[in-house]
Design an enzyme around this catalytic site. Structure first.
Site, PDB file in Angstrom:
ATOM      1  N   CYS A 101       1.066  -1.294   0.011  1.00 24.44           N
ATOM      2  CA  CYS A 101      -0.147   0.007  -0.094  1.00 24.44           C
ATOM      3  C   CYS A 101       1.127   1.226   0.117  1.00 24.44           C
ATOM      4  O   CYS A 101       1.959   1.177   0.302  1.00 24.44           O
ATOM      5  CB  CYS A 101      -0.996  -0.110   1.214  1.00 24.44           C
ATOM      6  SG  CYS A 101      -1.976  -1.472   1.465  1.00 24.44           S
ATOM      7  N   ARG A 148       1.500   1.775  -5.939  1.00 26.56           N
ATOM      8  CA  ARG A 148       1.694   0.622  -4.943  1.00 26.56           C
ATOM      9  C   ARG A 148       0.288  -0.091  -4.518  1.00 26.56           C
ATOM     10  O   ARG A 148       0.296  -0.910  -3.739  1.00 26.56           O
ATOM     11  CB  ARG A 148       2.112   1.325  -3.485  1.00 26.56           C
ATOM     12  CG  ARG A 148       3.372   2.111  -3.908  1.00 26.56           C
ATOM     13  CD  ARG A 148       4.011   2.726  -2.677  1.00 26.56           C
ATOM     14  NE  ARG A 148       4.183   1.787  -1.479  1.00 26.56           N
ATOM     15  CZ  ARG A 148       5.316   1.170  -1.457  1.00 26.56           C
ATOM     16  NH1 ARG A 148       6.423   1.448  -2.177  1.00 26.56           N
ATOM     17  NH2 ARG A 148       5.513   0.556  -0.308  1.00 26.56           N
ATOM     18  N   TRP A 207      -3.465  -1.987  -1.418  1.00 22.70           N
ATOM     19  CA  TRP A 207      -3.798  -2.931  -2.001  1.00 22.70           C
ATOM     20  C   TRP A 207      -4.196  -4.232  -1.049  1.00 22.70           C
ATOM     21  O   TRP A 207      -3.405  -4.365  -0.117  1.00 22.70           O
ATOM     22  CB  TRP A 207      -2.101  -3.302  -2.549  1.00 22.70           C
ATOM     23  CG  TRP A 207      -2.119  -4.525  -3.306  1.00 22.70           C
ATOM     24  CD1 TRP A 207      -2.485  -4.621  -4.884  1.00 22.70           C
ATOM     25  CD2 TRP A 207      -2.036  -6.041  -2.976  1.00 22.70           C
ATOM     26  NE1 TRP A 207      -2.197  -6.151  -5.220  1.00 22.70           N
ATOM     27  CE2 TRP A 207      -1.868  -6.723  -4.169  1.00 22.70           C
ATOM     28  CE3 TRP A 207      -1.782  -6.516  -1.652  1.00 22.70           C
ATOM     29  CZ2 TRP A 207      -1.646  -8.168  -4.072  1.00 22.70           C
ATOM     30  CZ3 TRP A 207      -1.429  -7.827  -1.454  1.00 22.70           C
ATOM     31  CH2 TRP A 207      -1.389  -8.752  -2.789  1.00 22.70           C
ATOM     32  N   ASN A 210       1.114   0.331   5.998  1.00 18.40           N
ATOM     33  CA  ASN A 210       1.546  -0.504   4.933  1.00 18.40           C
ATOM     34  C   ASN A 210       2.052  -1.409   5.535  1.00 18.40           C
ATOM     35  O   ASN A 210       3.022  -1.341   6.453  1.00 18.40           O
ATOM     36  CB  ASN A 210       2.442   0.418   4.030  1.00 18.40           C
ATOM     37  CG  ASN A 210       3.408  -0.579   3.028  1.00 18.40           C
ATOM     38  OD1 ASN A 210       2.449  -1.381   2.377  1.00 18.40           O
ATOM     39  ND2 ASN A 210       4.549  -0.301   2.695  1.00 18.40           N
ATOM     40  N   GLY A 211       1.853  -2.844   5.128  1.00 15.04           N
ATOM     41  CA  GLY A 211       2.440  -3.996   5.522  1.00 15.04           C
ATOM     42  C   GLY A 211       1.287  -4.868   6.161  1.00 15.04           C
ATOM     43  O   GLY A 211       0.149  -5.087   5.692  1.00 15.04           O
ATOM     44  N   GLU A 237       9.966 -13.136 -19.872  1.00 15.18           N
ATOM     45  CA  GLU A 237       9.631 -11.876 -19.399  1.00 15.18           C
ATOM     46  C   GLU A 237       8.501 -11.273 -20.226  1.00 15.18           C
ATOM     47  O   GLU A 237       7.706 -10.611 -19.897  1.00 15.18           O
ATOM     48  CB  GLU A 237      10.847 -10.801 -19.498  1.00 15.18           C
ATOM     49  CG  GLU A 237      10.465  -9.366 -19.224  1.00 15.18           C
ATOM     50  CD  GLU A 237      10.091  -9.215 -17.567  1.00 15.18           C
ATOM     51  OE1 GLU A 237       9.744  -7.945 -17.665  1.00 15.18           O
ATOM     52  OE2 GLU A 237      10.006 -10.155 -16.913  1.00 15.18           O
ATOM     53  N   LYS A 284       5.003  -9.872 -19.182  1.00 12.33           N
ATOM     54  CA  LYS A 284       4.180  -8.740 -19.396  1.00 12.33           C
ATOM     55  C   LYS A 284       2.756  -8.926 -20.050  1.00 12.33           C
ATOM     56  O   LYS A 284       1.968  -8.318 -19.799  1.00 12.33           O
ATOM     57  CB  LYS A 284       5.204  -7.893 -20.592  1.00 12.33           C
ATOM     58  CG  LYS A 284       6.509  -7.673 -20.004  1.00 12.33           C
ATOM     59  CD  LYS A 284       6.369  -6.385 -19.260  1.00 12.33           C
ATOM     60  CE  LYS A 284       6.563  -6.634 -17.687  1.00 12.33           C
ATOM     61  NZ  LYS A 284       7.538  -7.392 -16.897  1.00 12.33           N
ATOM     62  N   GLU A 286       0.599  -9.749 -17.211  1.00 12.46           N
ATOM     63  CA  GLU A 286       0.503  -8.788 -16.068  1.00 12.46           C
ATOM     64  C   GLU A 286      -0.854  -7.842 -16.669  1.00 12.46           C
ATOM     65  O   GLU A 286      -1.541  -7.278 -16.072  1.00 12.46           O
ATOM     66  CB  GLU A 286       1.645  -8.056 -15.979  1.00 12.46           C
ATOM     67  CG  GLU A 286       2.718  -8.807 -14.987  1.00 12.46           C
ATOM     68  CD  GLU A 286       3.898  -8.030 -14.806  1.00 12.46           C
ATOM     69  OE1 GLU A 286       4.346  -7.813 -13.688  1.00 12.46           O
ATOM     70  OE2 GLU A 286       4.393  -7.505 -15.771  1.00 12.46           O
ATOM     71  N   HIS A 295       7.653 -32.054 -25.518  1.00  9.51           N
ATOM     72  CA  HIS A 295       7.139 -32.777 -24.218  1.00  9.51           C
ATOM     73  C   HIS A 295       6.249 -32.428 -23.602  1.00  9.51           C
ATOM     74  O   HIS A 295       5.889 -32.603 -22.518  1.00  9.51           O
ATOM     75  CB  HIS A 295       8.558 -32.543 -23.432  1.00  9.51           C
ATOM     76  CG  HIS A 295       9.791 -32.987 -23.825  1.00  9.51           C
ATOM     77  ND1 HIS A 295      10.160 -34.678 -23.723  1.00  9.51           N
ATOM     78  CD2 HIS A 295      10.730 -32.653 -24.662  1.00  9.51           C
ATOM     79  CE1 HIS A 295      11.213 -34.797 -24.563  1.00  9.51           C
ATOM     80  NE2 HIS A 295      11.812 -33.796 -24.949  1.00  9.51           N
ATOM     81  N   LYS A 313       3.105  -2.230  -7.541  1.00  9.66           N
ATOM     82  CA  LYS A 313       4.295  -2.091  -7.913  1.00  9.66           C
ATOM     83  C   LYS A 313       5.368  -2.982  -7.009  1.00  9.66           C
ATOM     84  O   LYS A 313       6.219  -3.615  -7.294  1.00  9.66           O
ATOM     85  CB  LYS A 313       4.893  -0.435  -8.035  1.00  9.66           C
ATOM     86  CG  LYS A 313       6.208  -0.433  -8.565  1.00  9.66           C
ATOM     87  CD  LYS A 313       6.347  -0.838  -9.899  1.00  9.66           C
ATOM     88  CE  LYS A 313       7.675  -0.618 -10.619  1.00  9.66           C
ATOM     89  NZ  LYS A 313       7.629  -1.184 -12.183  1.00  9.66           N
TER      90      LYS A 313
END
Length: 618
Positions: free
Chosen positions: A2, A27, A83, A109-110, A491, A495, A498, A514, A613
């Site tokens: 957050c 955040r 968040w 935050n946390g 990557e 992306k 996301e 396979h 983020k």
């Protein structure tokens, strides 16, 4: 994950807090809220959704003349963008939270890990709760301690000692409009020093428009903040601690979108300059490479164990190839959240290299600490000077990407790979595997990369825009590569997941038969990263196998090797450069493809659902 901000001083607090939240929204953006001290009372407003929703709620609720006058007059307050962890995304669970009497207001935050036990005990004492969050018990704890503590500082200090977990907290007291109290344990917190006013936030970006003078609150510290200054102390002992003022090394323009519609698009274009700055800070005019204080540890390493998460993990995978190929240094790469619980084996001569964009990634920090406890030297590779990872590592390697606001990492990935390339080249030179001439050539190629990266953006953009529209309704994306191209394929798939929410997967091309080839159909786009491999002919055969299943293939290939033209439906050619550096250029088309696909689907690429983020919770 957050974002929190507090302000006290002479400005209109609501304007400062809303500006700060706009800078911190990366955040978390599930909900947002603020509390303003008008001098007589504390007024709160909370809303579900992003900051725009909170602004509308404020406009609708506080438009009356008396209320409007009070909010304009308020010169102190706290605010939060969330968040969600504990408790659903509801207005009741949005911060700030207050005690039973509405005196104490907190933002967090946390995570408070023992919040259930605290809640149960407080309920037995008669406290009434209005939310499901782990933050609300903090306000009630402070309320209880105020009965015997004598002042707000001591009440907050005692309450913090009962909390288990990791957190940054800012507290506003209705009875003391001239003071904010903050405390930090393993979550970022920074203070901004103005002229007759003060700021406290999760990141300096929140108040950079007002001041560039900062004090980083250290782990385990408390801060008492008034308009005239700040007093720091150790939360465990109440011992006063010195404050060290630092200057923010970037401008407020660096966290503005400017002419761009999104931060992600801006930061894709920022990559050449960020890459160039990172290389310039770690190379000399004579072609030498410099690792600063980290060099003695890394130069003596028998093995470099890389730990990271997400995009940083993919950068580490590419770094492993460079360390193997140039310096012949073993460099296993581990997912930090798994490695720390795997009973890891570290030996004499090992160095643990932890990669974290923010320097606050919870699992990467824990892995770094574990390595330190095992007696192994540690090096942090991060973009944020003064972050937690810097405090806990024996040495630090800094990228110079500048602030990155887009949730999907772009320029931080390419600057991480830039610095890993410097690391590999330096160790290769130390070990006699790069003679002076080869070292100068490599340094020149690295210095040329920003121009080549900018050229790659220009080459990629029209193809990405066209295919993004064409593939906007695809149900699955398949990425394949070999050798150094595989980390870039991983990557690229990340992306796409996301920001477009399309299931995507990346495989070593030789593994297709396979199992994964069963996923292919004419409705499945395939992206083949054909750079950074000495076995491009093998990859061409794999692409041919994909084509026979009807999949439309986009290849990312080196311009000096036209073989993929025969096999792929579309090809983006990246400029010629050392084959081990080609993958760094190859990520750019994949970033643009994900962005264009997401935008064609009508999605907000800067605020992808369920993401934030900085991952500061486990």
């Amino acid at each position: 994950m957050c974002g929190i901000i507090g302000y006290i001083g002479h400005r209109q607090a609501m304007d400062v807090l809303l500006e700060g939240l706009s800078r911190l929204e990366y955040r978390g953006y599930d909900s947002a809220g603020l509390a303003l001290h008008t001098g007589d009372e504390v007024m709160t407003r909370r809303a579900v959704g992003n900051l725009a929703t909170l602004r509308r709620s404020i406009s609708e609720a506080w438009s009356g003349s008396v209320v409007a006058t009070a909010t304009v007059a308020a010169t102190a307050g706290i605010a939060h963008t969330r968040w969600a962890t504990h408790g659903g995304v509801t207005e009741e669970n949005a911060h700030p939270h207050a005690d039973c009497e509405g005196r104490i207001h907190v933002v967090l935050n946390g995570i408070v890990e023992n919040h259930r036990a605290l809640r149960e005990g407080l309920e037995l004492e008669g406290c009434s709760f209005t939310s499901e969050t782990d933050a609300e018990p903090i306000a009630h704890l402070i309320e209880r301690h105020l009965e015997t503590a004598g002042d707000l500082y001591e009440a907050v200090r005692r309450a913090s000692l009962e909390l288990e977990g990791h957190y940054a907290i800012v507290v506003l007291d209705r009875e003391d409009p001239q003071t904010l109290v903050a405390v930090r344990k393993e979550c970022p917190l920074v203070i901004g020093l103005g002229q007759g006013d003060m700021f406290v936030a999760s990141a300096a970006a929140a108040f950079r428009a007002f001041t560039d003078r900062t004090i980083v609150v250290a782990d385990g510290q408390m801060a008492v903040i008034t308009p005239d200054g700040v007093a720091l102390s150790d939360a465990a002992t109440a011992t006063e601690m010195p404050a060290h003022i630092q200057r923010v090394g970037w401008r407020v323009d660096d966290v503005d979108k400017g002419r761009y519609a999104t931060f992600m698009r801006k930061e894709i274009d920022d990559q050449p300059a960020a890459f160039g700055t990172t290389i310039a800070r770690h190379t000399g005019e004579s072609g030498g490479f410099a690792l600063g204080d980290a060099e003695p540890l890394l130069a003596a390493a028998r093995r470099i164990v890389i730990v990271a998460c997400g995009t940083s993990y993919h950068a580490g995978l590419l770094g492993r190839h460079l360390l193997h190929g140039w310096a012949r240094v073993p460099a296993p790469v581990e997912i930090a959240s798994e490695w720390r619980y795997s009973d890891p084996v570290l030996e004499r001569g090992d160095v643990v290299l932890a990669i974290s964009q923010s320097g606050e990634t919870r699992d990467t920090l824990a892995a770094l600490r574990l390595a330190g406890e095992m007696g192994v030297p540690t090096v942090a590779l991060t973009n944020v000077e003064g972050s937690q990872i810097c405090d806990h590592a024996d040495a630090v390697l800094l990228t110079h990407a500048g602030p990155e606001i887009g949730v999907a990492a772009t320029k931080t990935f390419t600057t991480q790979t830039a610095l890993l390339a410097v690391l590999a080249a330096r160790l290769a030179a130390n070990r006699g595997m790069l003679d002076p001439r080869a070292r100068r050539q490599l340094a020149n190629q690295l210095r040329a990369m920003p121009d080549l990266m900018a050229e790659t953006v220009v080459r990629s953009e029209p193809v990405a825009a066209r295919l993004g529209r064409r593939w906007a309704r695809a149900g699955f994306f398949f990425y394949i590569a070999r050798n150094l191209g595989l980390p870039v394929a991983l990557e690229g798939a990340l992306k796409m997941k996301e920001i477009s929410y399309v299931p995507s997967d990346a495989y070593a091309a030789g593994e297709m038969k396979h199992g994964p080839i069963a996923l292919l159909s004419p409705d499945t786009p395939t992206i083949a990263v054909a750079t950074g491999t000495p076995v491009i002919d093998k990859l061409a055969s794999n692409v041919a196998e994909v084509k026979t299943r009807g999949s439309h293939v986009l290849a990312i290939a080196p311009e000096d090797d036209p073989r993929m033209l025969e096999y792929a439906d579309e090809t983006v050619f990246v400029p010629a450069v050392d084959w081990r550096l080609q993958p760094i250029l190859s990520v750019v088309p994949l970033q643009l493809l994900a962005l264009e696909t997401a935008e064609a689907r009508g999605l907000n690429v800067d605020q992808p659902r369920n993401l934030a983020k900085t991952v500061t919770v486990e």
